[in-house]
Structure formats: structure tokens, C-alpha cells
Design a protein around this motif. Structure first.
Motif, short mmCIF file in Angstrom:
data_model
loop_
_atom_site.label_atom_id
_atom_site.label_comp_id
_atom_site.label_asym_id
_atom_site.label_seq_id
_atom_site.Cartn_x
_atom_site.Cartn_y
_atom_site.Cartn_z
N PHE A 134 5.60 -2.44 -7.38
CA PHE A 134 4.88 -1.73 -6.32
C PHE A 134 3.79 -2.65 -5.79
O PHE A 134 3.05 -3.27 -6.55
CB PHE A 134 4.25 -0.43 -6.84
N SER A 135 3.69 -2.71 -4.46
CA SER A 135 2.67 -3.56 -3.85
C SER A 135 1.28 -3.05 -4.20
O SER A 135 1.05 -1.85 -4.32
CB SER A 135 2.83 -3.55 -2.32
N ILE A 136 0.35 -3.99 -4.34
CA ILE A 136 -1.05 -3.64 -4.56
C ILE A 136 -1.69 -3.42 -3.19
O ILE A 136 -1.72 -4.33 -2.35
CB ILE A 136 -1.78 -4.76 -5.33
N ALA A 137 -2.16 -2.22 -2.94
CA ALA A 137 -2.72 -1.87 -1.63
C ALA A 137 -4.17 -2.33 -1.47
O ALA A 137 -4.64 -2.51 -0.35
CB ALA A 137 -2.64 -0.37 -1.40
N HIS B 206 0.26 2.76 -3.28
CA HIS B 206 0.78 3.82 -2.42
C HIS B 206 2.26 3.97 -2.76
O HIS B 206 3.05 3.05 -2.51
CB HIS B 206 0.63 3.47 -0.94
N ILE B 207 2.63 5.09 -3.32
CA ILE B 207 4.01 5.26 -3.80
C ILE B 207 4.67 6.42 -3.07
O ILE B 207 4.17 7.55 -3.09
CB ILE B 207 4.05 5.51 -5.32
N GLY B 208 5.76 6.14 -2.41
CA GLY B 208 6.58 7.17 -1.78
C GLY B 208 7.59 7.68 -2.79
O GLY B 208 8.42 6.92 -3.28
N ALA C 2 11.05 5.92 -7.97
CA ALA C 2 9.60 6.03 -7.74
C ALA C 2 9.05 7.34 -8.30
O ALA C 2 7.93 7.37 -8.82
CB ALA C 2 9.30 5.93 -6.25
N LEU C 3 9.82 8.41 -8.19
CA LEU C 3 9.34 9.73 -8.64
C LEU C 3 9.02 9.71 -10.13
O LEU C 3 8.02 10.28 -10.57
CB LEU C 3 10.39 10.79 -8.34
#
Length: 237
Positions: free
Chosen positions: A48-51, A64-66, A74-75
Motif C-alpha cells: 500500500f502506498s504511503i500517503a 488510503h485503502i479502498g 484489501a478488505l
């Protein structure tokens, strides 16, 4: 490097999209545009990208995780984060990773392209540029299914208003009656807006097929240099 983290908070950003703040037990040194891996099991690490940006993250890491119901990958991570928050327990991450970080030495204009929650990647780069008072022209295109997914739209409009070199262009696939912005595919919008991308550093985050399509479209049609296009996907495609 594996690092133990506390989950500080989980907040909804949009439908099925969450902002998660992690507090690592030891500082994480990273560059704007890098990502971390959430360790679900010994051989199950999920990127996951670091925002947050490295220059003002204050020791916390923002994700930020969809996590829609059909996206178990992701869930399951969001559910693990919620459990750690409720139990006051820890989660493990492996960080930093990725080679698509901002090229600090470059004075070329920047084109930041995000699809969906790929925004977290370009947000880190944009915030870093603002903090470093970079004066390069910066164009941020964010594509989403509809305007409700553009959860940071107001923040970006305010940044663009405050800094004359920063331009924010949202693009939605499905439009509502009150939408007055661009409609369609974000790559097609960029293709229509620029005569040439030869002089740009281009940073892309979204689905792998989006990154591949961008490279093909912009190198063939807009004179973009493939060696000045940056995306984690390019390590795999």
C-alpha cells in the motif's frame, strides 16, 4: 525491514475507502512515492502506498485503502487494522519499498496521475513538493468512477488556489447534474490537454493496466520519455 505498529485511527474517506494512521515503534525513513507492505502472514505481504510525505509525517504513516466487498485482498487488511485498533494490539509492516519516488534533482515540470486510491501515491509526492517549496509546474490528474470517490477534492482545490504552480484536474467516468469538470477516461483527458509531454517527469499510480496504457499512449503520441515515467507497476510489466 519488519516494524511493529500501533493503529492510531481508522476514518472513512469515501464509500469503502479508509484513511488509516499507523504509529511505528521505530521511525521509518522513506521517500515520497514509496510504499509499505502489511504483513498478514510470513509469506503474505500486501503493498500500500504511503500517503504521508517524508518531510512532515510526524512519525506516523498514513494509508488510503479502498476495500470494497469484492476486494478481499484489501478488505482483509482493513479488518485486521480494525481488530488491532479495538484490541490495542499491533500489526507488522515491512518498509520502505518501491523505486518510483520523486526525483529530487529534477527541475522538470511534474505530471501526477492517479486512478482511485492511487491518489495516496501522488499525495505524498505533492505534499513533499509543497513542503519543499518547489516551484516546478505541477499538474495533478485524478481519475475516479464518480465525484464521491474524489475524497480529497476540496483539499486539492485549496492547494491549487494557494500555489500558482500547482494545477488540479479531476476526471470522473460517471457524472452528476452538478458536475462541471472533465468526464471520461483520465488518460484520454491528459492526451487531449497536452500537445507534448517530452519535458515532463510523469508519476503514475493506479491499476497495472492503467500504467501500461499510459506509457504506450504518452510515449507514442506525446513524446514522453519512458525513462522519465515512474510507477511501481513498471517493475512488473
Amino acid at each position: 525491514m519488519s516494524i511493529q505498529c500501533k493503529v492510531k485511527s481508522i476514518e472513512p474517506l469515501a464509500c469503502n475507502t479508509y484513511q488509516i494512521l499507523l504509529h511505528p515503534e521505530s521511525p521509518v525513513s522513506f521517500k515520497a512515492g514509496q510504499y509499505l507492505m502489511v504483513e498478514m502472514a510470513e509469506k503474505d505481504k500486501r503493498p500500500f502506498s504511503i500517503a504521508s510525505s517524508p518531510c512532515r509525517h510526524e512519525g506516523e504513516l498514513e494509508l488510503h485503502i479502498g476495500a470494497a466487498e469484492h476486494n478481499a485482498y484489501a478488505l482483509e487488511v482493513v479488518e485486521a487494522m480494525k481488530a488491532a485498533l479495538n484490541d490495542n494490539s499491533h500489526i507488522m509492516i515491512d518498509a520502505p519499498h518501491g523505486d518510483a519516488w520523486i526525483q529530487e534533482e529534477s527541475e522538470r515540470p511534474l505530471l501526477l496521475i492517479a486512478g482511485g486510491t492511487g491518489f495516496s501515491y501522488v499525495r505524498s509526492i505533492l505534499d513533499h513538493c509543497v513542503a519543499q517549496q518547489r516551484e516546478n509546474p505541477i499538474y495533478l490528474y485524478w481519475g475516479a468512477r464518480d465525484s464521491r470517490q474524489l475524497y480529497a477534492k476540496q483539499e486539492l482545490l485549496e492547494i491549487a488556489k494557494a500555489y500558482s504552480n500547482i494545477h488540479f484536474i479531476p476526471v470522473v467516468e460517471e457524472t452528476a447534474d452538478n458536475w462541471d469538470g472533465k468526464v471520461g477516461n483520465v488518460l484520454e483527458a491528459i492526451n487531449a490537454d497536452f500537445d507534448s509531454l517530452q519535458d515532463y517527469d510523469i508519476y503514475i499510480a493506479g491499476r497495472f493496466e492503467m500504467a501500461g496504457a499510459a506509457r504506450e499512449l504518452f510515449t507514442q503520441n506525446k513524446q514522453a520519455r519512458s525513462d522519465r515515467m515512474f510507477a511501481d507497476a513498471y517493475a512488473f510489466i
